[in-house]
Design an enzyme around this catalytic site. Structure first.
Site, PDB file in Angstrom:
ATOM      1  N   HIS A 283       0.853  -1.195   0.000  1.00  0.00           N
ATOM      2  CA  HIS A 283       0.000   0.000   0.000  1.00  0.00           C
ATOM      3  C   HIS A 283       0.886   1.241   0.000  1.00  0.00           C
ATOM      4  O   HIS A 283       1.953   1.250   0.600  1.00  0.00           O
ATOM      5  CB  HIS A 283      -0.894   0.022   1.253  1.00  0.00           C
TER       6      HIS A 283
ATOM      7  N   ASP B 228      -8.019  -5.152  -0.268  1.00  0.00           N
ATOM      8  CA  ASP B 228      -8.477  -6.013  -1.367  1.00  0.00           C
ATOM      9  C   ASP B 228      -8.133  -7.485  -1.181  1.00  0.00           C
ATOM     10  O   ASP B 228      -8.578  -8.319  -1.968  1.00  0.00           O
ATOM     11  CB  ASP B 228      -7.865  -5.504  -2.682  1.00  0.00           C
TER      12      ASP B 228
HETATM   13  C1  SDX Z   1      -6.140   0.167  -3.011  1.00  0.00           C
HETATM   14  O1  SDX Z   1      -4.249   4.577  -1.970  1.00  0.00           O
HETATM   15  C2  SDX Z   1      -5.251   4.018  -1.402  1.00  0.00           C
HETATM   16  O2  SDX Z   1      -5.692   4.410  -0.331  1.00  0.00           O
HETATM   17  C3  SDX Z   1      -5.862   2.854  -2.183  1.00  0.00           C
HETATM   18  C4  SDX Z   1      -6.897   2.004  -1.459  1.00  0.00           C
HETATM   19  C5  SDX Z   1      -8.171   2.794  -1.204  1.00  0.00           C
HETATM   20  O3  SDX Z   1      -8.904   2.435  -0.258  1.00  0.00           O
HETATM   21  O4  SDX Z   1      -8.497   3.694  -2.008  1.00  0.00           O
HETATM   22  O5  SDX Z   1      -6.383   1.560  -0.214  1.00  0.00           O
HETATM   23  C6  SDX Z   1      -7.303   0.793  -2.302  1.00  0.00           C
HETATM   24  O6  SDX Z   1      -5.876   0.502  -4.128  1.00  0.00           O
HETATM   25  C7  SDX Z   1      -5.305  -0.840  -2.278  1.00  0.00           C
HETATM   26  C8  SDX Z   1      -4.063  -1.336  -3.117  1.00  0.00           C
HETATM   27  C9  SDX Z   1      -4.551  -2.423  -4.076  1.00  0.00           C
HETATM   28  N1  SDX Z   1      -3.461  -2.814  -5.030  1.00  0.00           N
HETATM   29  C10 SDX Z   1      -2.847  -4.003  -4.952  1.00  0.00           C
HETATM   30  O7  SDX Z   1      -3.055  -4.837  -4.091  1.00  0.00           O
HETATM   31  C11 SDX Z   1      -1.861  -4.264  -6.102  1.00  0.00           C
HETATM   32  C12 SDX Z   1      -0.542  -4.853  -5.544  1.00  0.00           C
HETATM   33  N2  SDX Z   1       0.131  -3.785  -4.779  1.00  0.00           N
HETATM   34  C13 SDX Z   1       1.097  -2.981  -5.476  1.00  0.00           C
HETATM   35  O8  SDX Z   1       1.003  -2.880  -6.834  1.00  0.00           O
HETATM   36  C14 SDX Z   1       1.602  -1.787  -4.676  1.00  0.00           C
HETATM   37  O9  SDX Z   1       1.858  -2.224  -3.405  1.00  0.00           O
HETATM   38  C15 SDX Z   1       0.740  -0.537  -4.630  1.00  0.00           C
HETATM   39  C16 SDX Z   1       0.347  -0.078  -6.002  1.00  0.00           C
HETATM   40  C17 SDX Z   1      -0.495  -0.763  -3.823  1.00  0.00           C
HETATM   41  C18 SDX Z   1       1.570   0.559  -3.955  1.00  0.00           C
HETATM   42  O10 SDX Z   1       2.616   0.843  -4.813  1.00  0.00           O
HETATM   43  P1  SDX Z   1       3.719   1.956  -4.437  1.00  0.00           P
HETATM   44  O11 SDX Z   1       3.383   2.676  -3.186  1.00  0.00           O
HETATM   45  O12 SDX Z   1       3.968   2.767  -5.678  1.00  0.00           O
HETATM   46  O13 SDX Z   1       4.961   1.090  -4.067  1.00  0.00           O
HETATM   47  P2  SDX Z   1       6.001   0.508  -5.114  1.00  0.00           P
HETATM   48  O14 SDX Z   1       5.271  -0.044  -6.301  1.00  0.00           O
HETATM   49  O15 SDX Z   1       7.038   1.551  -5.344  1.00  0.00           O
HETATM   50  O16 SDX Z   1       6.619  -0.730  -4.282  1.00  0.00           O
HETATM   51  C19 SDX Z   1       7.709  -0.536  -3.368  1.00  0.00           C
HETATM   52  C20 SDX Z   1       8.490  -1.851  -3.437  1.00  0.00           C
HETATM   53  C21 SDX Z   1       8.941  -2.195  -4.851  1.00  0.00           C
HETATM   54  O17 SDX Z   1      10.082  -3.030  -4.750  1.00  0.00           O
HETATM   55  P3  SDX Z   1      11.594  -2.298  -4.873  1.00  0.00           P
HETATM   56  O18 SDX Z   1      11.588  -1.544  -6.170  1.00  0.00           O
HETATM   57  O19 SDX Z   1      11.695  -1.398  -3.645  1.00  0.00           O
HETATM   58  O20 SDX Z   1      12.540  -3.470  -4.833  1.00  0.00           O
HETATM   59  O21 SDX Z   1       7.644  -2.940  -3.021  1.00  0.00           O
HETATM   60  C22 SDX Z   1       7.457  -3.837  -4.118  1.00  0.00           C
HETATM   61  C23 SDX Z   1       7.831  -3.076  -5.363  1.00  0.00           C
HETATM   62  O22 SDX Z   1       8.244  -3.957  -6.392  1.00  0.00           O
HETATM   63  N3  SDX Z   1       6.039  -4.230  -4.109  1.00  0.00           N
HETATM   64  C24 SDX Z   1       5.595  -5.454  -4.331  1.00  0.00           C
HETATM   65  C25 SDX Z   1       4.188  -5.373  -4.157  1.00  0.00           C
HETATM   66  N4  SDX Z   1       3.852  -4.111  -3.838  1.00  0.00           N
HETATM   67  C26 SDX Z   1       4.990  -3.406  -3.812  1.00  0.00           C
HETATM   68  N5  SDX Z   1       6.200  -6.600  -4.666  1.00  0.00           N
HETATM   69  C27 SDX Z   1       5.421  -7.701  -4.825  1.00  0.00           C
HETATM   70  N6  SDX Z   1       4.082  -7.705  -4.666  1.00  0.00           N
HETATM   71  C28 SDX Z   1       3.429  -6.561  -4.339  1.00  0.00           C
HETATM   72  N7  SDX Z   1       2.096  -6.542  -4.192  1.00  0.00           N
END
Ligand code: SDX
Length: 427
Positions: A306, A363
């Site tokens: 998140h 989710d």
């Molecule tokens: C919602 O914002 C809100 O409030 C949203 C929400 C709401 O109520 O409105 O809460 C609802 O959208 C919840 C999130 C649902 N999405 C997912 O579950 C999709 C999977 N999650 C990711 O795609 C990710 O965690 C996000 C999009 C939710 C957040 O992305 P960020 O903040 O841009 O973080 P990032 O992508 O920069 O990740 C940081 C690190 C990275 O690795 P490094 O580059 O540091 O090595 O964490 C890793 C990412 O690759 N990472 C994951 C991951 N999520 C982040 N690796 C594997 N699986 C994951 N799910």
């Protein structure tokens, strides 16, 4: 508390005031940055940028705290009715019985949806994704309710608000019934808001519909948990579209499109598809964990991570408990719930996830409950939108009542500079 910060640039020091909130958050007020220094900030994804000051919802990502208008999400999810919470988010206080009755009655007055909207619905192929249908029908509401577009007075805003609060659950139900090939039905003003949603979504044409308290209680809790979440992607979309004074329905329609993405609300559908894939693959969660950690693999553990929560998402905790309760009460054994719990346990002890503070989000478990209620997977994000509607409305209303300026970010240009034009004949 510090009152300002200093920036030194080209041997000159500039001072910018600090803006404090009621939960001790601090922000640098850079409204004069470009005028004073010629500089703009650069912050892709707005990870460090506040877009507004808001009194609607507060969340503390480090502590895993979520409050709507100061009320803890746990108290609201376990003790309130969704329409009460909608009123709280939109108007700022929990309603009295009289205020709630009037809100419900005003909504009932607006709960007939123009029959011609069915013509638009019927024009979609059966394979159309429900979120695309919902965004289109929501935007189409403007055509059938033109007075909702240019709303400057509180009275006109209220009319637009009760209109979409009334018609949105009907088009949500119609969207599901189209997916299931069921005839379209109408709102029942004798029922409460959530009971009405359940009846419109689940009533079969060949039998009476008996409300199931387990189903309506689960729906009520899920809708409350999804109702608002400060400046997330879809809410920021609603605000920026509304900041051009586009109408409420057009702003909500834009928010629906933003929510559709699998990185945002679309994740609840992606989680179930992921769990199903793991089950079909023999349930080897370790294999999928390795894929999630492999930078060369685009696979992500959907429902994990998140932008703000670097601790447990408090909503995920409540939904996980509710999933067990609902499945037990409905006598359903769903193997993917065990797969989900296994994944969570593994991730919470895996350094990749622990180091990045990746926890289950809202989710991760919600789809398991929607599935138990008989809602098709492709409808899960529509259910998220139904819950988020009052939050979008509340944020849009706050932005308009505060007369906030049209949203128009700057950029750092990286394209070509001087190009000499040649006519087609010479190119
Ligand atoms: C919602 O914002 C809100 O409030 C949203 C929400 C709401 O109520 O409105 O809460 C609802 O959208 C919840 C999130 C649902 N999405 C997912 O579950 C999709 C999977 N999650 C990711 O795609 C990710 O965690 C996000 C999009 C939710 C957040 O992305 P960020 O903040 O841009 O973080 P990032 O992508 O920069 O990740 C940081 C690190 C990275 O690795 P490094 O580059 O540091 O090595 O964490 C890793 C990412 O690759 N990472 C994951 C991951 N999520 C982040 N690796 C594997 N699986 C994951 N799910």
């Amino acid at each position: 508390m510090e009152k300002s910060v200093k920036l030194t640039y080209k041997n000159e020091t500039f001072e910018f005031p600090l803006v404090g909130g009621t939960e001790d958050e601090l922000g640098i007020d850079i409204k004069k940055l470009r005028a004073l220094t010629g500089l703009v900030t650069l912050d892709p994804g707005f990870k460090n940028s506040g877009s507004c000051q808001s009194g609607v919802t507060f969340l503390d990502g480090e502590k895993g705290v979520l409050k709507y208008r100061g009320y803890a999400i746990e108290d609201l999810a376990n003790g309130a009715d969704f329409l009460e919470v909608a009123y709280l988010l939109i108007f700022g206080e929990l309603p009295t019985s009289a205020q709630l009755d009037k809100f419900q009655s005003d909504i009932n007055e607006e709960s007939i949806v123009d029959e011609d909207l069915k013509v638009i619905l019927k024009s979609f192929p059966k394979t159309a994704h429900p979120m695309g249908i919902l965004a289109s029908l929501t935007s189409a509401l403007t055509a059938f309710n033109p007075s909702s577009v240019d709303v400057d007075s509180e009275e006109d805003m209220y009319k637009a608000i009760v209109t979409i609060m009334a018609k949105f659950p009907v088009i949500v139900a119609w969207t599901q019934r189209k997916v299931k090939g069921l005839p379209l039905n109408y709102s029942d003003s004798k029922l409460s808001y959530v009971d009405n949603v359940a009846k419109m979504m689940f009533k079969k044409p060949n039998s009476d519909y008996d409300l199931n308290p387990t189903i309506t209680a689960a729906l009520n809790k899920l809708l409350i948990l999804h109702a608002d979440h400060e400046q997330n992607c879809s809410t920021s979309t609603v605000r920026i579209v509304g900041s051009s004074h586009a109408g409420l329905f057009a702003s909500i329609s834009a928010g629906i499109s933003a929510l559709w993405g699998p990185l945002h609300g679309g994740a609840n559908q992606a989680v179930i598809e992921m769990l199903e894939a793991i089950k079909a693959d023999g349930g080897d969660t370790k294999k999928f964990m390795a894929k999630a950690k492999d930078k060369n693999d685009s696979f992500r553990l959907m429902g994990f991570g998140h932008r703000v929560y670097k601790n447990f998402d408090p909503r995920a905790k409540i939904i996980k408990v509710t999933a067990d309760e609902v499945l037990n009460e409905l006598g359903i054994v769903d193997p993917i719930l065990d797969i989900a719990k296994g994944l969570e346990q593994e991730a919470l002890s895996d350094t990749y996830f622990v180091d990045r503070k990746l926890y289950p989000n809202v989710d991760f478990y919600s789809g398991i409950i929607y599935r138990a209620l008989g809602i098709p997977t492709e409808m899960f994000t529509v259910m998220f939108a139904l819950g988020r509607l009052p939050g979008w409305i509340a944020q849009w209303r706050e932005m308009r009542m505060n007369n906030e300026p049209i949203g128009r970010p700057r950029q750092i240009y990286t394209g070509a500079t001087e190009k000499v034009f040649k006519t087609l004949k010479k190119r």
